[in-house]
Scaffold this motif. Sequence first.
Motif, PDB file in Angstrom:
ATOM      1  N   ALA A  59       1.440  -0.911  -0.204  1.00 46.36           N
ATOM      2  CA  ALA A  59       0.061   0.151  -0.300  1.00 46.36           C
ATOM      3  C   ALA A  59       0.851   1.131  -0.496  1.00 46.36           C
ATOM      4  CB  ALA A  59      -1.155   0.114   1.218  1.00 46.36           C
ATOM      5  N   THR A  60       2.096   1.379   1.106  1.00 46.11           N
ATOM      6  CA  THR A  60       3.074   2.454   1.146  1.00 46.11           C
ATOM      7  C   THR A  60       3.553   2.870  -0.281  1.00 46.11           C
ATOM      8  OG1 THR A  60       3.432   1.960   2.504  1.00 46.11           O
ATOM      9  CG2 THR A  60       4.567   3.800   1.965  1.00 46.11           C
ATOM     10  N   GLU A  61       4.113   1.701  -1.370  1.00 46.85           N
ATOM     11  CA  GLU A  61       4.502   2.067  -2.349  1.00 46.85           C
ATOM     12  C   GLU A  61       3.922   2.158  -4.141  1.00 46.85           C
ATOM     13  OE1 GLU A  61       6.004  -2.267  -3.144  1.00 46.85           O
ATOM     14  OE2 GLU A  61       8.166  -1.917  -2.207  1.00 46.85           O
ATOM     15  N   LEU A  62       2.780   1.971  -3.190  1.00 42.43           N
ATOM     16  CA  LEU A  62       1.058   2.174  -4.686  1.00 42.43           C
ATOM     17  C   LEU A  62       0.734   3.919  -4.177  1.00 42.43           C
ATOM     18  CD1 LEU A  62       0.129   1.705  -7.185  1.00 42.43           C
ATOM     19  CD2 LEU A  62      -1.564   0.227  -5.731  1.00 42.43           C
ATOM     20  N   PHE A  63       1.057   3.932  -3.138  1.00 45.70           N
ATOM     21  CA  PHE A  63       0.588   5.705  -2.516  1.00 45.70           C
ATOM     22  C   PHE A  63       1.855   6.468  -3.041  1.00 45.70           C
ATOM     23  CE2 PHE A  63      -2.865   3.790   0.842  1.00 45.70           C
ATOM     24  CZ  PHE A  63      -3.764   4.416  -0.302  1.00 45.70           C
ATOM     25  N   HIS A  87       1.958   3.288   6.313  1.00 48.47           N
ATOM     26  CA  HIS A  87       3.589   3.784   6.824  1.00 48.47           C
ATOM     27  C   HIS A  87       3.639   3.445   8.142  1.00 48.47           C
ATOM     28  CE1 HIS A  87       6.566   4.995   4.294  1.00 48.47           C
ATOM     29  NE2 HIS A  87       5.568   6.112   3.690  1.00 48.47           N
ATOM     30  N   PHE A  88       2.248   3.962   8.848  1.00 48.49           N
ATOM     31  CA  PHE A  88       2.445   2.967  11.022  1.00 48.49           C
ATOM     32  C   PHE A  88       1.655   2.296  10.617  1.00 48.49           C
ATOM     33  CE2 PHE A  88      -0.720   3.180  14.417  1.00 48.49           C
ATOM     34  CZ  PHE A  88       0.235   3.471  14.958  1.00 48.49           C
ATOM     35  N   GLN A  89       0.514   2.013   9.658  1.00 45.88           N
ATOM     36  CA  GLN A  89       0.342   0.200  10.157  1.00 45.88           C
ATOM     37  C   GLN A  89       1.871  -1.044   9.659  1.00 45.88           C
ATOM     38  OE1 GLN A  89      -1.905  -0.194  11.357  1.00 45.88           O
ATOM     39  NE2 GLN A  89      -4.108  -0.206   9.978  1.00 45.88           N
ATOM     40  N   ALA A  90       2.693  -0.076   8.841  1.00 49.07           N
ATOM     41  CA  ALA A  90       3.553  -0.889   8.591  1.00 49.07           C
ATOM     42  C   ALA A  90       4.913  -0.956   9.644  1.00 49.07           C
ATOM     43  CB  ALA A  90       4.288  -0.507   6.842  1.00 49.07           C
ATOM     44  N   GLY A  91       4.473  -0.558  10.303  1.00 45.89           N
ATOM     45  CA  GLY A  91       5.787  -0.364  11.419  1.00 45.89           C
ATOM     46  C   GLY A  91       6.508   1.559  11.499  1.00 45.89           C
ATOM     47  N   GLN A  92       6.463   2.047  10.118  1.00 45.63           N
ATOM     48  CA  GLN A  92       7.423   2.927  10.034  1.00 45.63           C
ATOM     49  C   GLN A  92       6.696   4.469  10.449  1.00 45.63           C
ATOM     50  OE1 GLN A  92       6.532   2.083   5.366  1.00 45.63           O
ATOM     51  NE2 GLN A  92       7.722   0.850   5.110  1.00 45.63           N
ATOM     52  N   PHE A  93       7.100   4.702  11.511  1.00 42.65           N
ATOM     53  CA  PHE A  93       6.222   5.666  12.662  1.00 42.65           C
ATOM     54  C   PHE A  93       6.579   6.976  12.414  1.00 42.65           C
ATOM     55  CE2 PHE A  93       6.177   1.912  15.066  1.00 42.65           C
ATOM     56  CZ  PHE A  93       4.928   1.568  15.066  1.00 42.65           C
ATOM     57  N   GLU A  94       7.738   6.982  11.797  1.00 40.41           N
ATOM     58  CA  GLU A  94       8.479   8.042  11.040  1.00 40.41           C
ATOM     59  C   GLU A  94       7.994   8.538   9.968  1.00 40.41           C
ATOM     60  OE1 GLU A  94      10.871  10.676  13.412  1.00 40.41           O
ATOM     61  OE2 GLU A  94      10.404   9.003  15.045  1.00 40.41           O
ATOM     62  N   GLN A  95       7.740   7.752   9.106  1.00 39.74           N
ATOM     63  CA  GLN A  95       7.753   8.570   8.129  1.00 39.74           C
ATOM     64  C   GLN A  95       6.265   8.783   8.330  1.00 39.74           C
ATOM     65  OE1 GLN A  95       9.165   5.750   8.616  1.00 39.74           O
ATOM     66  NE2 GLN A  95       9.891   4.998   6.463  1.00 39.74           N
ATOM     67  N   SER A  96       5.556   8.250   8.618  1.00 32.80           N
ATOM     68  CA  SER A  96       4.024   8.707   9.040  1.00 32.80           C
ATOM     69  C   SER A  96       3.713   9.725   9.455  1.00 32.80           C
ATOM     70  CB  SER A  96       3.496   7.242  10.440  1.00 32.80           C
ATOM     71  OG  SER A  96       2.365   7.925  10.137  1.00 32.80           O
ATOM     72  N   LEU A  97       5.082  10.550  10.840  1.00 29.00           N
ATOM     73  CA  LEU A  97       4.289  11.649  11.687  1.00 29.00           C
ATOM     74  C   LEU A  97       5.110  12.771  10.390  1.00 29.00           C
ATOM     75  CD1 LEU A  97       5.953  10.607  15.338  1.00 29.00           C
ATOM     76  CD2 LEU A  97       4.098  11.136  14.367  1.00 29.00           C
ATOM     77  N   SER A  98       6.349  12.237   9.447  1.00 24.96           N
ATOM     78  CA  SER A  98       6.298  13.426   8.895  1.00 24.96           C
ATOM     79  C   SER A  98       5.706  14.209   8.459  1.00 24.96           C
ATOM     80  CB  SER A  98       7.493  12.894   7.932  1.00 24.96           C
ATOM     81  OG  SER A  98       8.251  13.412   6.703  1.00 24.96           O
ATOM     82  N   ILE A  99       4.839  12.743   8.103  1.00 25.03           N
ATOM     83  CA  ILE A  99       3.413  13.481   6.207  1.00 25.03           C
ATOM     84  C   ILE A  99       2.163  13.621   6.840  1.00 25.03           C
ATOM     85  CG2 ILE A  99       2.159  12.086   5.449  1.00 25.03           C
ATOM     86  CD1 ILE A  99       4.294   9.692   4.490  1.00 25.03           C
TER      87      ILE A  99
END
Length: 108
Positions: A59-63, A87-99
């Motif tokens: 999902a992240t890659e496609l978005f 990103h959040f669901q994938a455990g990529q919290f920093e990317q999620s917070l940045s967005i």
Amino acid sequence: MQPQILAVLGEALRQAGRSRDAASRFGELLLAFPTFEGRRQAEEQLADTYLEIGEYVRATELFERLGASDPAGDIDGSLRRRLARAHFQAGQFEQSLSIYDALLAEGI
């Protein structure tokens, strides 16, 4: 099969709770009809379906690809919010917070 039929079938499967089948149909649509005029919508539906079935990295890659292909197409921030969620669901919290920080800074 006509691309419009595959698109409707994918959405119907998704609404019926058959998200894995829907992802297969959307994927089939995108592979078989690369110039389909409803491609962007089908890609967004596929990315949303990936979120539903727990395929967060896909999902992240496609978005990300959708956002890069048309940065001006996300005026209301909905695409970036879904990307942040993926990103959040994938455990990529920093990317999620940045967005989310960027969306807040933009007042969206």
